[in-house]
Write a protein that holds these residues in place. Structure first.
Motif, short mmCIF file in Angstrom:
data_model
loop_
_atom_site.label_atom_id
_atom_site.label_comp_id
_atom_site.label_asym_id
_atom_site.label_seq_id
_atom_site.Cartn_x
_atom_site.Cartn_y
_atom_site.Cartn_z
N TYR A 287 0.00 -1.84 7.76
CA TYR A 287 0.24 -2.67 6.49
C TYR A 287 -0.01 -4.05 6.54
O TYR A 287 0.23 -4.68 7.68
CB TYR A 287 1.78 -2.60 6.43
CG TYR A 287 2.40 -1.09 5.77
CD1 TYR A 287 2.27 -0.97 4.52
CD2 TYR A 287 2.92 -0.33 6.50
CE1 TYR A 287 2.91 0.25 3.87
CE2 TYR A 287 3.54 1.06 5.93
CZ TYR A 287 3.43 1.07 4.56
OH TYR A 287 3.84 2.38 4.25
N SER A 288 -0.46 -4.52 5.57
CA SER A 288 -0.85 -6.05 5.46
C SER A 288 -0.84 -6.56 4.05
O SER A 288 -1.54 -6.12 3.04
CB SER A 288 -2.20 -6.30 6.18
OG SER A 288 -2.53 -7.75 6.14
N PRO A 289 -0.03 -7.57 3.57
CA PRO A 289 1.17 -7.81 4.54
C PRO A 289 2.43 -6.75 4.91
O PRO A 289 2.13 -5.72 3.98
CB PRO A 289 1.94 -9.02 3.45
CG PRO A 289 0.91 -9.28 2.64
CD PRO A 289 -0.19 -8.20 2.38
N LEU A 290 3.34 -7.15 5.53
CA LEU A 290 4.23 -6.12 6.12
C LEU A 290 5.19 -5.78 5.08
O LEU A 290 6.00 -6.77 4.75
CB LEU A 290 4.83 -6.55 7.44
CG LEU A 290 5.50 -5.51 8.15
CD1 LEU A 290 4.55 -4.28 8.66
CD2 LEU A 290 5.97 -6.13 9.36
N PRO A 291 5.76 -4.77 4.71
CA PRO A 291 6.99 -4.70 3.89
C PRO A 291 7.96 -4.84 4.73
O PRO A 291 8.78 -3.59 5.06
CB PRO A 291 6.71 -3.17 3.41
CG PRO A 291 5.80 -2.70 4.34
CD PRO A 291 5.04 -3.41 4.90
N ASN A 292 8.39 -5.80 4.71
CA ASN A 292 9.63 -6.00 5.69
C ASN A 292 10.54 -7.07 4.90
O ASN A 292 10.09 -8.47 4.73
CB ASN A 292 9.44 -6.75 7.22
CG ASN A 292 10.43 -6.85 8.02
OD1 ASN A 292 11.44 -7.69 7.58
ND2 ASN A 292 10.48 -6.52 9.20
N THR A 293 11.58 -6.50 4.34
CA THR A 293 12.52 -7.33 3.43
C THR A 293 13.22 -8.33 4.18
O THR A 293 14.54 -8.12 4.26
CB THR A 293 13.38 -6.45 2.59
OG1 THR A 293 12.35 -5.53 1.68
CG2 THR A 293 14.04 -7.22 1.40
N ASN A 294 12.77 -9.73 4.37
CA ASN A 294 13.57 -10.61 4.91
C ASN A 294 13.69 -11.88 4.04
O ASN A 294 14.20 -12.95 4.28
CB ASN A 294 13.12 -11.00 6.36
CG ASN A 294 11.57 -11.42 6.32
OD1 ASN A 294 11.39 -12.52 5.96
ND2 ASN A 294 10.77 -10.74 6.90
N THR A 295 12.84 -11.81 2.84
CA THR A 295 12.90 -12.84 1.95
C THR A 295 12.57 -12.01 0.43
O THR A 295 11.85 -11.15 0.73
CB THR A 295 12.22 -14.08 2.19
OG1 THR A 295 12.59 -15.16 1.24
CG2 THR A 295 10.84 -13.81 2.56
N CYS A 296 12.49 -12.67 -0.45
CA CYS A 296 11.62 -12.30 -1.68
C CYS A 296 10.31 -13.10 -2.08
O CYS A 296 10.38 -14.37 -1.49
CB CYS A 296 12.43 -12.54 -3.17
SG CYS A 296 13.94 -11.41 -3.08
N HIS A 297 9.28 -12.61 -2.24
CA HIS A 297 8.26 -13.53 -2.52
C HIS A 297 8.30 -13.93 -4.17
O HIS A 297 8.07 -14.94 -4.16
CB HIS A 297 6.81 -12.31 -2.69
CG HIS A 297 5.28 -13.20 -3.13
ND1 HIS A 297 5.30 -13.34 -4.43
CD2 HIS A 297 4.51 -13.58 -2.44
CE1 HIS A 297 4.32 -13.94 -4.33
NE2 HIS A 297 3.92 -14.27 -3.16
#
Length: 600
Positions: A287-297
């Motif tokens: 995955y790139s970018p990584l689907p890691n929910t630590n903020t909102c885009h």
């Protein structure tokens, strides 16, 4: 909620033929035939002279970047970014500051002025006499200087949301702004219908966390974990809520940092998607970018309905913003096909939302023939009882080359009465206009595309294409990463009539920010009525003699209206309603009744 990978390989012909069902069988053959030989494929490469293909939309003007904002394609110090609009002006964000264009005549825009203020991203919003700008890079300085801000800790550094007073748009004045721990990748203006004295900003920072020696309160922990994080006060897994008093914008400050990703049962801050580095995308690559929910885009707010849609890296979320200072998550969805939930757009009724997936981060070719239609695409959802219900994907149907960065990106609705239309940027995939009235069957109705940029690398990928394409007061205006600022106009076709384009253009706004949606209401007009007539013809519910008679009565009514003969206007409108056979509660009958009400 998760959705599984679809095994079907991308075939643009299949997508186009299936999508054509929305607009009726009469369009099937034309759409399918066009897909057999899509003119977007095989366009000649070039920079300002690349081959161009367009359908139902035309390029009106193209203004190249000029000093101090020009640079060879790929130089991220001078990339054009997002757009905002105020009056007759388009503000184009740039990694080097912002530029202001006069769009009084969309066919002949002019550069009015530019303001150098480096810092990266450069996404802009406007509200009254205020302009807001996202700053993320470590080179950003409080004084807007171009010398950068070296060192791990630099007290002259600015990362956050800049605020400018643009009362005199030719001489913007920078106010203190608001510093944030992760800078500002994007921001969203949020109004409060019950509090006209203040506006709010939802800030989304996606970069590294600053040292607490540079900004107090910043605290970083690794997000590359699936273990619950419940201790400390980490900067990740929250957004910043900034309050801006309109009478004293220089006093703007963070008033809340809600943890809208938390697990309600365990209290873990990282309560949503926590994909680990190295995890494979369905394509077989990490995955790139990584689907890691630590903020909102990106977050799109719709205050009138009390909702916001957050595209938050690993999740799409629905947020209750009835109290803007205290947003509350209502629902969250994930999808293994989505690498990076990037942006969101509601339809005008607030009953649907389109999320985009910026697989490849916007700098990679992700519209190749081998890329399936659910990768780097739009995901369309219906909003039912406060929940997101998946309906379909939409992917640009024309294959792009490996030399073109291409993926779903920023767009806005086109306010055609009775329809849900989106105009959307696809980087070097160009611009695509779709009808998503039926969320299960989105259909492309217009496009414009160029061949790949071939400078400075003649055979490689050179960054460019549309960052944003938005509808504003009758035209599509686009921020082209490398080529500059462009204006486009929709042209009549079997898929969108001249009346529908005219009716959309009757919506005139004093300002527009794509991430702050407002309800767009059409005033009664002949163009609105004729739009519904055209739609009835397209659907096959109004044909032959009845169609001719309805149009004849409308023509006579408009001619008589110009002469001030109101009673005769009313008679012809009544006849048009009767001849249409439309039910009293139909859009057409109601539009005629509303128009008649302006003559009573």
């Amino acid at each position: 909620m998760k959705f599984t990978r679809q095994p079907t390989r991308w075939r643009k012909r299949t997508l186009a033929a299936a999508g054509a069902l929305l607009l009726g069988a009469s369009l099937m053959s034309a759409t399918a035939a066009a897909a057999e030989d899509d003119p977007r494929e095989g366009l000649a490469p070039g920079y300002f002279d690349a081959g161009l293909a367009a359908s139902n939309i035309e390029l009106l003007a193209s203004l190249p970047r000029v000093a101090p904002f020009d640079a060879p394609p790929g130089n991220f110090g001078f990339v054009n970014s997002d757009l905002a609009f105020t009056g007759d002006h388009a503000v184009v964000g740039n990694f080097n500051g912002f530029q202001v264009y006069d769009v009084t005549d969309a066919a002949a825009p002019t550069l009015r002025n530019s303001f150098v203020c480096p810092g990266g991203q450069g996404d802009v919003s406007v509200y009254g006499n205020l302009l807001f700008m996202s700053v993320e890079e470590t080179r950003g300085r409080i004084d807007c200087g171009t010398q950068g801000a070296p060192g791990a800790v630099n007290l002259e550094r600015f990362r956050g949301v800049r605020i400018f007073d643009i009362t005199d748009i030719d001489n913007p004045v920078q106010l203190p702004g608001v510093q944030t721990c992760r800078g500002s990748h994007t921001h969203t203006l949020v109004t409060d219908p019950d509090d006209p004295a203040n506006i709010y900003i939802y800030n989304s920072g996606t970069s590294n966390v600053r040292s607490p020696l540079e900004l107090a309160g910043c605290e970083s922990v690794s997000s590359n974990t699936q273990a619950p994080i419940t201790e400390g006060n980490p900067t990740q897994w929250r957004i910043d809520v900034i309050k801006v008093p309109l009478a004293a914008p220089a006093t703007a400050a963070i008033v809340n940092q809600p943890r809208i990703f938390s697990d309600p049962d365990t209290g873990a801050f990282n309560g949503l998607q926590n994909t680990l580095s190295g995890t494979l995308h369905p394509s077989g690559t990490p995955y790139s970018p990584l689907p890691n929910t630590n903020t909102c885009h990106d977050i799109t707010a719709y205050p009138e309905i009390g909702l916001a849609a957050g595209a938050c890296q690993g999740n799409g979320i629905l947020i209750d913003i009835s109290d803007p200072a205290n947003p509350v998550r209502l629902d969250a969805v994930s999808d293994p096909n989505f690498s990076y939930w990037h942006s969101a757009t509601f339809n005008n009724d607030g009953t649907k939302v389109i999320f985009t997936d910026e697989w490849g981060g916007g700098t990679s070719a992700r519209c190749r023939e081998t890329d399936q239609p659910q990768w780097g695409a739009d995901a369309l959802f219906d909003i039912v009882d406060g929940k997101l219900q998946f309906a379909s994907y939409y992917k640009l149907p024309a294959v792009q080359t490996t030399q073109e960065n291409c993926v779903a990106h920023n767009g806005s609705i086109v306010p055609v009465p009775g329809r849900d239309i989106l105009v959307q940027a696809w980087y070097q995939g160009g611009v695509s206009v779709i009808d998503f009235t039926d969320t299960a069957n989105p259909v492309e109705i217009a496009y414009l595309d160029r061949g790949p940029i071939d400078e400075p690398n003649a055979t490689g990928l050179n960054l460019g294409g549309y960052w944003s394409t938005y509808w504003y007061n009758g035209n599509v205006l686009g921020s082209e990463i490398a080529r500059g600022f462009e204006t486009l106009g929709l042209t009549p076709s079997a898929m969108m009539s001249a009346n529908e384009i005219a009716a959309a253009g009757e919506i005139q706004l004093s300002e527009f920010n794509a991430q702050l949606q407002t309800t767009l209401v059409h005033a009664p007009s002949f163009a609105v009525v004729r739009s519904y007539v055209d739609q009835a013809e397209r659907a096959g519910t109004l044909t032959g003699k009845a169609l001719s008679e309805v149009r004849g009565h409308l023509d006579k009514a408009e001619a008589l209206a110009a002469k001030g003969n109101d009673q005769s206007v009313l008679d012809h409108l009544a006849n048009a309603a009767r001849k249409s056979g439309a039910a009293a509660d139909s859009d057409l009958a109601q539009a005629i009744a509303a128009l008649a009400g302006t003559f009573s």
